[in-house]
Design a protein around this motif. Structure first.
Motif, PDB file in Angstrom:
ATOM      1  N   ILE A   1       6.056 -10.936  10.750  1.00 46.55           N
ATOM      2  CA  ILE A   1       5.193 -10.727   9.586  1.00 46.55           C
ATOM      3  C   ILE A   1       5.003  -9.239   9.345  1.00 46.55           C
ATOM      4  CG2 ILE A   1       2.872 -11.120   8.639  1.00 46.55           C
ATOM      5  CD1 ILE A   1       2.685 -13.547  10.598  1.00 46.55           C
ATOM      6  N   VAL A   2       5.015  -8.828   8.071  1.00 42.40           N
ATOM      7  CA  VAL A   2       4.635  -7.464   7.703  1.00 42.40           C
ATOM      8  C   VAL A   2       3.417  -7.542   6.787  1.00 42.40           C
ATOM      9  CG1 VAL A   2       6.960  -6.498   7.966  1.00 42.40           C
ATOM     10  CG2 VAL A   2       6.234  -7.370   5.737  1.00 42.40           C
ATOM     11  N   ALA A   3       2.550  -6.534   6.916  1.00 45.68           N
ATOM     12  CA  ALA A   3       1.328  -6.461   6.107  1.00 45.68           C
ATOM     13  C   ALA A   3       1.140  -5.011   5.693  1.00 45.68           C
ATOM     14  CB  ALA A   3       0.126  -6.963   6.903  1.00 45.68           C
ATOM     15  N   THR A   4       1.353  -4.739   4.420  1.00 44.25           N
ATOM     16  CA  THR A   4       1.340  -3.366   3.915  1.00 44.25           C
ATOM     17  C   THR A   4       0.081  -3.074   3.106  1.00 44.25           C
ATOM     18  OG1 THR A   4       3.749  -3.561   3.677  1.00 44.25           O
ATOM     19  CG2 THR A   4       2.701  -1.657   2.648  1.00 44.25           C
ATOM     20  N   LEU A   5      -0.768  -2.195   3.622  1.00 42.86           N
ATOM     21  CA  LEU A   5      -1.971  -1.748   2.911  1.00 42.86           C
ATOM     22  C   LEU A   5      -2.755  -2.924   2.338  1.00 42.86           C
ATOM     23  CD1 LEU A   5      -0.422   1.354   1.100  1.00 42.86           C
ATOM     24  CD2 LEU A   5      -1.795   1.333   3.193  1.00 42.86           C
TER      25      LEU A   5
ATOM     26  N   ILE B   1       3.909  -8.825  14.406  1.00 46.23           N
ATOM     27  CA  ILE B   1       3.258  -8.483  13.153  1.00 46.23           C
ATOM     28  C   ILE B   1       3.246  -6.967  13.052  1.00 46.23           C
ATOM     29  CG2 ILE B   1       1.140  -8.555  11.792  1.00 46.23           C
ATOM     30  CD1 ILE B   1       0.363 -11.105  13.187  1.00 46.23           C
ATOM     31  N   VAL B   2       3.751  -6.425  11.941  1.00 49.02           N
ATOM     32  CA  VAL B   2       3.726  -4.983  11.709  1.00 49.02           C
ATOM     33  C   VAL B   2       2.766  -4.712  10.558  1.00 49.02           C
ATOM     34  CG1 VAL B   2       5.064  -2.922  11.139  1.00 49.02           C
ATOM     35  CG2 VAL B   2       6.109  -4.742  12.512  1.00 49.02           C
ATOM     36  N   ILE B   3       1.696  -4.004  10.876  1.00 50.05           N
ATOM     37  CA  ILE B   3       0.644  -3.697   9.910  1.00 50.05           C
ATOM     38  C   ILE B   3       0.737  -2.219   9.542  1.00 50.05           C
ATOM     39  CG2 ILE B   3      -1.852  -3.584   9.547  1.00 50.05           C
ATOM     40  CD1 ILE B   3      -2.000  -5.738  11.878  1.00 50.05           C
ATOM     41  N   PHE B   4       0.737  -1.940   8.253  1.00 49.83           N
ATOM     42  CA  PHE B   4       0.665  -0.553   7.774  1.00 49.83           C
ATOM     43  C   PHE B   4      -0.674  -0.394   7.087  1.00 49.83           C
ATOM     44  CE2 PHE B   4       1.660   2.811   4.544  1.00 49.83           C
ATOM     45  CZ  PHE B   4       1.888   3.839   5.453  1.00 49.83           C
TER      46      PHE B   4
ATOM     47  N   ASN C   1      -5.465  18.170   9.989  1.00 52.19           N
ATOM     48  CA  ASN C   1      -5.836  17.535  11.253  1.00 52.19           C
ATOM     49  C   ASN C   1      -4.601  16.893  11.883  1.00 52.19           C
ATOM     50  OD1 ASN C   1      -5.700  14.491  10.478  1.00 52.19           O
ATOM     51  ND2 ASN C   1      -6.887  15.429   8.817  1.00 52.19           N
ATOM     52  N   GLU C   2      -4.766  16.369  13.078  1.00 52.60           N
ATOM     53  CA  GLU C   2      -3.661  15.747  13.813  1.00 52.60           C
ATOM     54  C   GLU C   2      -3.810  14.229  13.881  1.00 52.60           C
ATOM     55  OE1 GLU C   2      -1.109  17.561  14.818  1.00 52.60           O
ATOM     56  OE2 GLU C   2      -2.105  19.354  14.017  1.00 52.60           O
ATOM     57  N   LEU C   3      -4.628  13.656  13.004  1.00 50.84           N
ATOM     58  CA  LEU C   3      -4.911  12.220  13.065  1.00 50.84           C
ATOM     59  C   LEU C   3      -3.825  11.365  12.425  1.00 50.84           C
ATOM     60  CD1 LEU C   3      -8.697  12.343  12.063  1.00 50.84           C
ATOM     61  CD2 LEU C   3      -7.751  12.063  14.367  1.00 50.84           C
ATOM     62  N   GLY C   4      -2.973  11.974  11.605  1.00 59.17           N
ATOM     63  CA  GLY C   4      -2.057  11.193  10.780  1.00 59.17           C
ATOM     64  C   GLY C   4      -2.805  10.673   9.569  1.00 59.17           C
ATOM     65  N   ASP C   5      -2.082  10.287   8.540  1.00 52.85           N
ATOM     66  CA  ASP C   5      -2.696   9.816   7.295  1.00 52.85           C
ATOM     67  C   ASP C   5      -2.801   8.295   7.246  1.00 52.85           C
ATOM     68  OD1 ASP C   5      -2.723  12.510   6.416  1.00 52.85           O
ATOM     69  OD2 ASP C   5      -0.627  12.311   5.796  1.00 52.85           O
ATOM     70  N   TYR C   6      -1.851   7.627   7.846  1.00 55.10           N
ATOM     71  CA  TYR C   6      -1.806   6.161   7.898  1.00 55.10           C
ATOM     72  C   TYR C   6      -1.337   5.752   9.280  1.00 55.10           C
ATOM     73  CZ  TYR C   6      -2.528   6.162   2.868  1.00 55.10           C
ATOM     74  OH  TYR C   6      -3.074   6.353   1.615  1.00 55.10           O
ATOM     75  N   LEU C   7      -1.315   4.454   9.525  1.00 52.15           N
ATOM     76  CA  LEU C   7      -1.051   3.967  10.873  1.00 52.15           C
ATOM     77  C   LEU C   7      -0.238   2.677  10.850  1.00 52.15           C
ATOM     78  CD1 LEU C   7      -1.873   4.422  13.930  1.00 52.15           C
ATOM     79  CD2 LEU C   7      -3.747   2.799  13.490  1.00 52.15           C
ATOM     80  N   TYR C   8       0.794   2.636  11.678  1.00 51.12           N
ATOM     81  CA  TYR C   8       1.489   1.378  11.963  1.00 51.12           C
ATOM     82  C   TYR C   8       0.820   0.759  13.188  1.00 51.12           C
ATOM     83  CZ  TYR C   8       5.375   2.971   9.021  1.00 51.12           C
ATOM     84  OH  TYR C   8       6.142   3.420   7.971  1.00 51.12           O
TER      85      TYR C   8
END
Length: 265
Positions: free
Chosen positions: A99-103, A128-131, A248-255
């Motif tokens: 399963i993929v789940a994008t935003l 499951i890959v969540i973005f 910052n070093e947090l990243g903008d989005y996350l997998y």
């Protein structure tokens, strides 16, 4: 939620195209095989469903918005498009390989119920890959300087990584990996922080219309005032100072990559 996206759906495809890099990352994290069946949950107009199917993988697309699905159906009739939600997919037990789940998870009414449903339809060892993005990451967007209330409201509806992890665990799923994503200059999918490196994008009404934070959460007056301030800062060069102050070093989005346990039977 379906009402919100029925409204957005009309010109959604003009700015929310499947990004090649993100598509490749979905394939990397999901590691699908061409004999399997996969689900794009909260598929919207099916941009990523279509892109992944054209890579040779079989997909089902599920979304609560009929308007979105009509656009998806017009694009690719080879995909099985279904009305539904993460909480109620209508699919049978152990019927999909991944399963993929994008935003989309911030729109789900009940994370635990949704993940329980996805665990139910997922085959053993399926992924499951969540973005998504987290409130912590969003607090580092320079958009906060110009649209503070809009970003505050957006962060309130965005579940933290800890909340997602807890809901996954309760549902019999476990996180196997996470990976930060930072906006790239050639991003093709114009979602919320698409203008990180190109603030001019936010003056495009069509781009704002395709972003739920602008089209559904934002106060019109705040957007107008924020754009005036942003225009002034771009013209004066002050925008560079503002952007630098939010680095910052947090990243903008996350997998978030999660997996169902193997079938113990």
């Amino acid at each position: 939620m379906s009402v919100k996206y029925n409204k957005i759906g009309a010109n959604y495809n003009e700015t929310r195209k499947a990004d090649l890099h993100l598509t490749q990352q979905f394939i990397k994290h999901l590691n699908p095989n061409k004999d399997g069946l996969y689900l794009d949950i909260g598929c919207g107009t099916g941009n990523y469903t279509d892109a992944l199917q054209k890579k040779g993988f079989q997909y089902i697309g599920i979304d609560p918005s009929i308007e979105m699905l009509q656009i998806a159906q017009a694009r690719n009739k080879a995909i099985n498009w279904k009305i539904g939600s993460a909480e109620i997919t209508g699919l049978s037990n152990q019927s999909v390989d991944g399963i993929v789940a994008t935003l989309t998870i911030h729109h789900w009414a009940n994370l635990t119920r949704a993940f329980s449903e996805l665990e139910y339809i997922l085959k053993p060892e399926g992924k499951i890959v969540i973005f998504t993005s987290t409130p912590q990451q969003m607090s580092g967007y320079w958009l906060n300087h110009y649209f503070p209330k809009m970003l505050e409201d957006s962060m309130l509806q965005m579940p933290s990584l800890e909340i997602v992890k807890e809901a996954l665990t309760r549902s019999g799923l476990s996180i196997t990996n996470t990976e930060n994503y930072s906006i790239k200059p050639d991003l093709e999918d114009q979602f919320l922080y698409c203008g990180k490196q190109n603030p001019e994008l936010y003056f495009d009404e069509q781009i704002r219309h395709g972003i739920s934070s602008f089209s559904a959460l934002a106060n019109i007056k705040e957007v107008e005032n924020g754009l005036i301030s942003l225009r002034h800062d771009i013209d004066s060069g002050k925008i560079n100072e503002i952007i630098d102050s939010y680095k910052n070093e947090l990243g903008d989005y996350l997998y978030i990559i999660a997996q169902k346990e193997s079938d113990k039977a």
